[in-house]
Structures are given as C-alpha cells and as structure tokens.
Design an enzyme around this catalytic site. Sequence first.
Site, PDB file in Angstrom:
ATOM      1  N   SER A   1       0.818  -1.215   0.000  1.00 22.46           N
ATOM      2  CA  SER A   1       0.000   0.000   0.000  1.00 22.46           C
ATOM      3  C   SER A   1       0.853   1.268   0.000  1.00 22.46           C
ATOM      4  CB  SER A   1      -0.934  -0.027   1.216  1.00 22.46           C
ATOM      5  OG  SER A   1      -0.191  -0.059   2.421  1.00 22.46           O
TER       6      SER A   1
ATOM      7  N   ASP B   1      10.603   0.685  -2.223  1.00 22.20           N
ATOM      8  CA  ASP B   1       9.681  -0.359  -1.810  1.00 22.20           C
ATOM      9  C   ASP B   1       9.336  -0.204  -0.332  1.00 22.20           C
ATOM     10  OD1 ASP B   1       9.722  -4.011  -2.450  1.00 22.20           O
ATOM     11  OD2 ASP B   1       8.144  -2.635  -1.756  1.00 22.20           O
TER      12      ASP B   1
ATOM     13  N   GLU C   1      10.664  -8.824  -5.118  1.00 18.84           N
ATOM     14  CA  GLU C   1      11.162  -7.598  -4.472  1.00 18.84           C
ATOM     15  C   GLU C   1      12.643  -7.719  -4.145  1.00 18.84           C
ATOM     16  OE1 GLU C   1       8.463  -7.464  -1.172  1.00 18.84           O
ATOM     17  OE2 GLU C   1       7.204  -5.938  -2.127  1.00 18.84           O
TER      18      GLU C   1
ATOM     19  N   LYS D   1       6.781   1.004  11.709  1.00 18.25           N
ATOM     20  CA  LYS D   1       7.530  -0.159  11.214  1.00 18.25           C
ATOM     21  C   LYS D   1       8.930  -0.234  11.846  1.00 18.25           C
ATOM     22  CE  LYS D   1       4.371  -1.079   7.922  1.00 18.25           C
ATOM     23  NZ  LYS D   1       4.616  -0.905   6.495  1.00 18.25           N
TER      24      LYS D   1
HETATM   25  O1  DER Z   1       5.098  -7.302   0.898  1.00 20.67           O
HETATM   26  C1  DER Z   1       5.920  -6.397   1.032  1.00 20.67           C
HETATM   27  O2  DER Z   1       7.150  -6.592   1.116  1.00 20.67           O
HETATM   28  C2  DER Z   1       5.388  -5.000   1.200  1.00 20.67           C
HETATM   29  O3  DER Z   1       6.332  -4.062   0.728  1.00 20.67           O
HETATM   30  C3  DER Z   1       5.143  -4.794   2.669  1.00 20.67           C
HETATM   31  O4  DER Z   1       6.311  -5.134   3.313  1.00 20.67           O
HETATM   32  C4  DER Z   1       4.768  -3.381   3.040  1.00 20.67           C
HETATM   33  O5  DER Z   1       3.434  -3.238   2.710  1.00 20.67           O
HETATM   34  P1  DER Z   1       2.610  -1.929   3.187  1.00 20.67           P
HETATM   35  O6  DER Z   1       3.330  -0.763   2.552  1.00 20.67           O
HETATM   36  O7  DER Z   1       1.254  -2.165   2.604  1.00 20.67           O
HETATM   37  O8  DER Z   1       2.639  -1.904   4.681  1.00 20.67           O
END
Ligand code: DER
Length: 232
Positions: free
Chosen positions: A30, A84, A106, A124
């Site tokens: 997201s 990412d 990724e 996070k």
């Molecule tokens: O799946 C992944 O690696 C995504 O990048 C996840 O780690 C982060 O997802 P979010 O931005 O929806 O919290």
Amino acid sequence: SPIERAKYASARRAAEFVESGMKVGLGTGSTAAWMVKRLGERVREEGLKIQGVPTSSGTAALAREAGIEVTTLDEARWLDLTIDGADEFDSNLNLIKGGGGAHLQEKVVATASDQMIVIADAAKAVETLGAFPLPVEILAFGGQTTKALIEETLVGMDVLGRDSVLRMQGDAPFVTDEGNHILDLNLRRIGNARQLSLVLNQIPGVVENGLFLDICDTVVIGYGDGKTEIRD
Ligand code: DER
C-alpha cells in the site's frame, strides 16, 4: 487515518529522488502504491522520463495505469534505484518484507539496483526484527507443498516451535505470482538474522525468505502529521 497519511507522506517524499533517465524498481504494497501513483503524476505533469521494473503483477498493472513505461529486469539489466515498502526495519536498516507476498521479486529487483530506498510509516521501526511473522516462500508443486519438510527441519534445528502458519487467502492457501505458497514463521524475535536467512534458504523447498539484510540504503520514515525523516 494517521497511518495512511504517514505512508502517503513517505511515498511522495521518496518519489522526489527519482530523476529522468533512471531505471526504477517499483515496490509492492500500500505504501509503494502511493509512490507509483506519485511517479505517474510526475510523468504526466513534469514529463519525467523513467523505465519502471515492477516487483509484482499488481504493481505492473498499477504502473501501466499511472502511465509509467514498464520494462523487464532482462531489458533493464541493472537499476538505478528501487523504492519499496517494508513490514519492519531495524537500526541497521535490515528489513522484514513479504507482508504482501511479493518478497521474491522484491528481493531480486532490490538486489539488482544501485540503491534501495524503503518507504514506511514510523510504526515499522523496531529494535529487533521478528515481531512481524517472517514470510518464507515455499515451493508448491503438483498440488503438494514442502511445508511439512520445512517445518520438521526447522523444529529439528530448534529454530522454530510449531508455530508456523501457511498463509491463506480466503479458505485456500495464498498463491504467489510464481505459484508458490507462503509460510509465516512466528519467531517473535530474531537474534541472528544472517544465520537464520542462510539456514532457511538452504532447506530444499524454501524459495526465498523475507529478511532483507544489507540491501536497504535509506529509509524514508513517514509520520501521521505528514512529516518525513530520512534515515541512512
Ligand atoms: O510485501 C511487502 O514486502 C510489502 O512491501 C510490505 O512489506 C509493506 O506493505 P505496506 O506498505 O502495505 O505496509
């Protein structure tokens, strides 16, 4: 919500690092979705000229929708920058990723980049990785999986109790872009991430784990008030 505002702020700030002529890895999740949308705006409004390599089919669709030129890793060969998300990041900028089930592509795309920028809301940030269940992509073939082999191996190595969970989507196992399954390991805290990552990836049937070690160069942390902080 404050978390959404934080993700949005982080994503937009990171998108400013992208310059015309760059080959850019486009993350999944997201927060990354906001970044892809912002790059689309910059393509339309500023004539930003980039080639994007997506990290999932979902991001590929989003990038095309945003008007970003999408290419492949084979075509691009090497990328200038990958942006990412992450599920956790520690003070060494080591990550747990894979919450969205895309950590295989990724990790490949991030590794094939000169720089990796992570975009994440402040929640996070962790002292020690592992509160977030560690995603492990496991081989599925012919209607069976390597789940039992992997669990028994990990229990045998005293890495894991019996609290690993096959990720479900509805009442069926979650299936990755590559047709594999995801085992989420509830480790609570990971003392030696490097050793765990090596051990995991040696087990036949483990495709890739969600530990990103010495890959991320910079984290753009977003806050609920819209502020961002750069950590590198
Ligand atoms: O799946 C992944 O690696 C995504 O990048 C996840 O780690 C982060 O997802 P979010 O931005 O929806 O919290």
